[in-house]
Design a protein around this motif. Structure first.
Motif, PDB file in Angstrom:
ATOM      1  N   PHE A 131       0.836  -1.200   0.000  1.00 35.08           N
ATOM      2  CA  PHE A 131       0.000   0.000   0.000  1.00 35.08           C
ATOM      3  C   PHE A 131       0.870   1.249   0.000  1.00 35.08           C
ATOM      4  CE2 PHE A 131      -2.382   3.268   2.372  1.00 35.08           C
ATOM      5  CZ  PHE A 131      -3.432   3.430   1.482  1.00 35.08           C
ATOM      6  N   ALA A 132       1.933   1.250   0.784  1.00 32.41           N
ATOM      7  CA  ALA A 132       2.836   2.406   0.839  1.00 32.41           C
ATOM      8  C   ALA A 132       3.544   2.620  -0.495  1.00 32.41           C
ATOM      9  CB  ALA A 132       3.850   2.224   1.963  1.00 32.41           C
ATOM     10  N   LEU A 133       3.787   1.557  -1.233  1.00 32.07           N
ATOM     11  CA  LEU A 133       4.443   1.695  -2.537  1.00 32.07           C
ATOM     12  C   LEU A 133       3.467   2.158  -3.620  1.00 32.07           C
ATOM     13  CD1 LEU A 133       6.692  -1.493  -2.567  1.00 32.07           C
ATOM     14  CD2 LEU A 133       7.428   0.874  -2.320  1.00 32.07           C
ATOM     15  N   VAL A 134       2.214   1.739  -3.551  1.00 34.92           N
ATOM     16  CA  VAL A 134       1.242   2.043  -4.593  1.00 34.92           C
ATOM     17  C   VAL A 134       0.531   3.377  -4.354  1.00 34.92           C
ATOM     18  CG1 VAL A 134      -0.926   1.226  -5.611  1.00 34.92           C
ATOM     19  CG2 VAL A 134       0.929  -0.364  -5.187  1.00 34.92           C
ATOM     20  N   LEU A 135       0.390   3.804  -3.106  1.00 36.53           N
ATOM     21  CA  LEU A 135      -0.364   5.019  -2.782  1.00 36.53           C
ATOM     22  C   LEU A 135       0.145   6.271  -3.511  1.00 36.53           C
ATOM     23  CD1 LEU A 135      -2.642   6.285  -1.124  1.00 36.53           C
ATOM     24  CD2 LEU A 135      -0.954   6.728   0.654  1.00 36.53           C
ATOM     25  N   PRO A 136       1.441   6.563  -3.545  1.00 32.90           N
ATOM     26  CA  PRO A 136       1.876   7.771  -4.278  1.00 32.90           C
ATOM     27  C   PRO A 136       1.505   7.748  -5.757  1.00 32.90           C
ATOM     28  CG  PRO A 136       3.647   6.958  -2.899  1.00 32.90           C
ATOM     29  CD  PRO A 136       2.566   5.928  -2.864  1.00 32.90           C
ATOM     30  N   ILE A 137       1.591   6.586  -6.373  1.00 27.43           N
ATOM     31  CA  ILE A 137       1.235   6.480  -7.792  1.00 27.43           C
ATOM     32  C   ILE A 137      -0.265   6.734  -7.980  1.00 27.43           C
ATOM     33  CG2 ILE A 137       1.133   4.895  -9.758  1.00 27.43           C
ATOM     34  CD1 ILE A 137       3.639   3.539  -8.500  1.00 27.43           C
ATOM     35  N   LEU A 138      -1.072   6.167  -7.100  1.00 27.22           N
ATOM     36  CA  LEU A 138      -2.517   6.389  -7.192  1.00 27.22           C
ATOM     37  C   LEU A 138      -2.882   7.846  -6.947  1.00 27.22           C
ATOM     38  CD1 LEU A 138      -3.977   3.225  -5.441  1.00 27.22           C
ATOM     39  CD2 LEU A 138      -3.973   3.783  -7.864  1.00 27.22           C
ATOM     40  N   LEU A 139      -2.224   8.507  -6.005  1.00 29.34           N
ATOM     41  CA  LEU A 139      -2.518   9.913  -5.729  1.00 29.34           C
ATOM     42  C   LEU A 139      -2.138  10.809  -6.905  1.00 29.34           C
ATOM     43  CD1 LEU A 139      -1.577  10.297  -1.963  1.00 29.34           C
ATOM     44  CD2 LEU A 139      -3.844  10.252  -3.003  1.00 29.34           C
ATOM     45  N   VAL A 140      -0.979  10.551  -7.510  1.00 26.84           N
ATOM     46  CA  VAL A 140      -0.578  11.333  -8.684  1.00 26.84           C
ATOM     47  C   VAL A 140      -1.582  11.135  -9.810  1.00 26.84           C
ATOM     48  CG1 VAL A 140       1.163  11.475 -10.508  1.00 26.84           C
ATOM     49  CG2 VAL A 140       1.872  11.446  -8.125  1.00 26.84           C
ATOM     50  N   LEU A 141      -2.027   9.904 -10.001  1.00 28.55           N
ATOM     51  CA  LEU A 141      -3.014   9.623 -11.042  1.00 28.55           C
ATOM     52  C   LEU A 141      -4.345  10.318 -10.731  1.00 28.55           C
ATOM     53  CD1 LEU A 141      -3.523   7.980 -13.618  1.00 28.55           C
ATOM     54  CD2 LEU A 141      -4.320   6.135 -12.160  1.00 28.55           C
ATOM     55  N   LEU A 142      -4.802  10.256  -9.501  1.00 31.43           N
ATOM     56  CA  LEU A 142      -6.050  10.907  -9.110  1.00 31.43           C
ATOM     57  C   LEU A 142      -5.968  12.419  -9.275  1.00 31.43           C
ATOM     58  CD1 LEU A 142      -8.876  10.755  -7.718  1.00 31.43           C
ATOM     59  CD2 LEU A 142      -7.638  11.098  -5.573  1.00 31.43           C
ATOM     60  N   PHE A 143      -4.890  13.022  -8.796  1.00 26.96           N
ATOM     61  CA  PHE A 143      -4.736  14.474  -8.920  1.00 26.96           C
ATOM     62  C   PHE A 143      -4.617  14.885 -10.384  1.00 26.96           C
ATOM     63  CE2 PHE A 143      -2.750  14.782  -4.448  1.00 26.96           C
ATOM     64  CZ  PHE A 143      -4.012  14.752  -3.880  1.00 26.96           C
ATOM     65  N   GLY A 144      -3.955  14.084 -11.191  1.00 32.39           N
ATOM     66  CA  GLY A 144      -3.863  14.375 -12.620  1.00 32.39           C
ATOM     67  C   GLY A 144      -5.220  14.347 -13.293  1.00 32.39           C
ATOM     68  N   VAL A 145      -6.063  13.382 -12.923  1.00 30.84           N
ATOM     69  CA  VAL A 145      -7.409  13.297 -13.490  1.00 30.84           C
ATOM     70  C   VAL A 145      -8.232  14.510 -13.058  1.00 30.84           C
ATOM     71  CG1 VAL A 145      -9.571  11.991 -13.348  1.00 30.84           C
ATOM     72  CG2 VAL A 145      -7.430  10.803 -13.765  1.00 30.84           C
ATOM     73  N   ILE A 146      -8.096  14.919 -11.804  1.00 28.28           N
ATOM     74  CA  ILE A 146      -8.840  16.087 -11.319  1.00 28.28           C
ATOM     75  C   ILE A 146      -8.435  17.339 -12.094  1.00 28.28           C
ATOM     76  CG2 ILE A 146      -9.101  17.654  -9.354  1.00 28.28           C
ATOM     77  CD1 ILE A 146      -8.995  15.138  -7.569  1.00 28.28           C
ATOM     78  N   ASP A 147      -7.134  17.581 -12.236  1.00 24.66           N
ATOM     79  CA  ASP A 147      -6.685  18.778 -12.955  1.00 24.66           C
ATOM     80  C   ASP A 147      -7.023  18.708 -14.442  1.00 24.66           C
ATOM     81  OD1 ASP A 147      -5.794  20.465 -11.008  1.00 24.66           O
ATOM     82  OD2 ASP A 147      -3.752  19.707 -11.022  1.00 24.66           O
ATOM     83  N   PHE A 148      -6.916  17.520 -15.034  1.00 23.48           N
ATOM     84  CA  PHE A 148      -7.271  17.396 -16.446  1.00 23.48           C
ATOM     85  C   PHE A 148      -8.750  17.691 -16.643  1.00 23.48           C
ATOM     86  CE2 PHE A 148      -8.850  14.940 -20.056  1.00 23.48           C
ATOM     87  CZ  PHE A 148      -8.069  15.482 -21.057  1.00 23.48           C
ATOM     88  N   GLY A 149      -9.588  17.200 -15.754  1.00 22.02           N
ATOM     89  CA  GLY A 149     -11.022  17.479 -15.845  1.00 22.02           C
ATOM     90  C   GLY A 149     -11.327  18.958 -15.710  1.00 22.02           C
TER      91      GLY A 149
END
Length: 166
Positions: A36-54
């Protein structure tokens, strides 16, 4: 000097030791937390990228609707090149952008042109917004150094619906 003898392990003791080492090597406790600690930063970057792209896509759509409103107003105006025509088109652009919840563009950012000049040769009205700044809400773009470099530009062209020349 007396030599001490080591006692030989029995089969049961040897089996217990091997089983203890096996359990230690293959212990799965805590692996979910590490994964979870390894995957969480990647998921957050992806989520924030989707928010800003939207948000950027919404901004572009809002600006495009605004310039269409301005061009539509200029296309039916009697003289879009006059001060009154230009003011009407800029006002319509600002009203449409503000009604959608965005900050209205400056007058300098709204560009109005009529290809072919303002006289009989004019055929269309072009309204554009140049270099409207996009302000992201997430820190992802700041991490890559693109926070201040993002701008949106849109344009709309409508045929000038004027009365035929006498």
């Amino acid at each position: 000097m007396r030599a001490t003898r080591m006692r030989r392990m029995t089969h049961m003791e040897r089996t217990a030791r091997v089983a203890r080492v096996w359990r230690t090597v293959h212990d799965d406790r805590g692996t979910a937390l590490v994964e979870f600690a390894l995957v969480l930063p990647i998921l957050l970057v992806l989520l924030f990228g989707v928010i800003d792209f939207g948000r950027a896509f919404l901004l572009r759509s809002t600006l495009a609707a605004g310039v269409r409103e301005g061009a539509r107003a200029g296309a039916v105006h009697e003289a879009p090149c006059t001060g009154a025509g230009l003011a009407l088109m800029r006002t319509r652009v600002r009203e449409a952008v503000t009604a959608a919840g965005q900050r209205p563009p400056d007058d300098a950012a709204i560009r109005v042109t009529t290809p072919g000049g303002c006289g009989v040769g004019a055929t269309a009205v072009v309204v554009a917004i140049d270099r409207y700044p996009f302000e992201p809400v997430t820190p992802v773009l700041a991490l890559i150094g693109a926070r201040d470099a993002l701008t949106v530009s849109v344009a709309a062209t409508y045929r000038w619906e004027r009365s035929p020349a006498p």
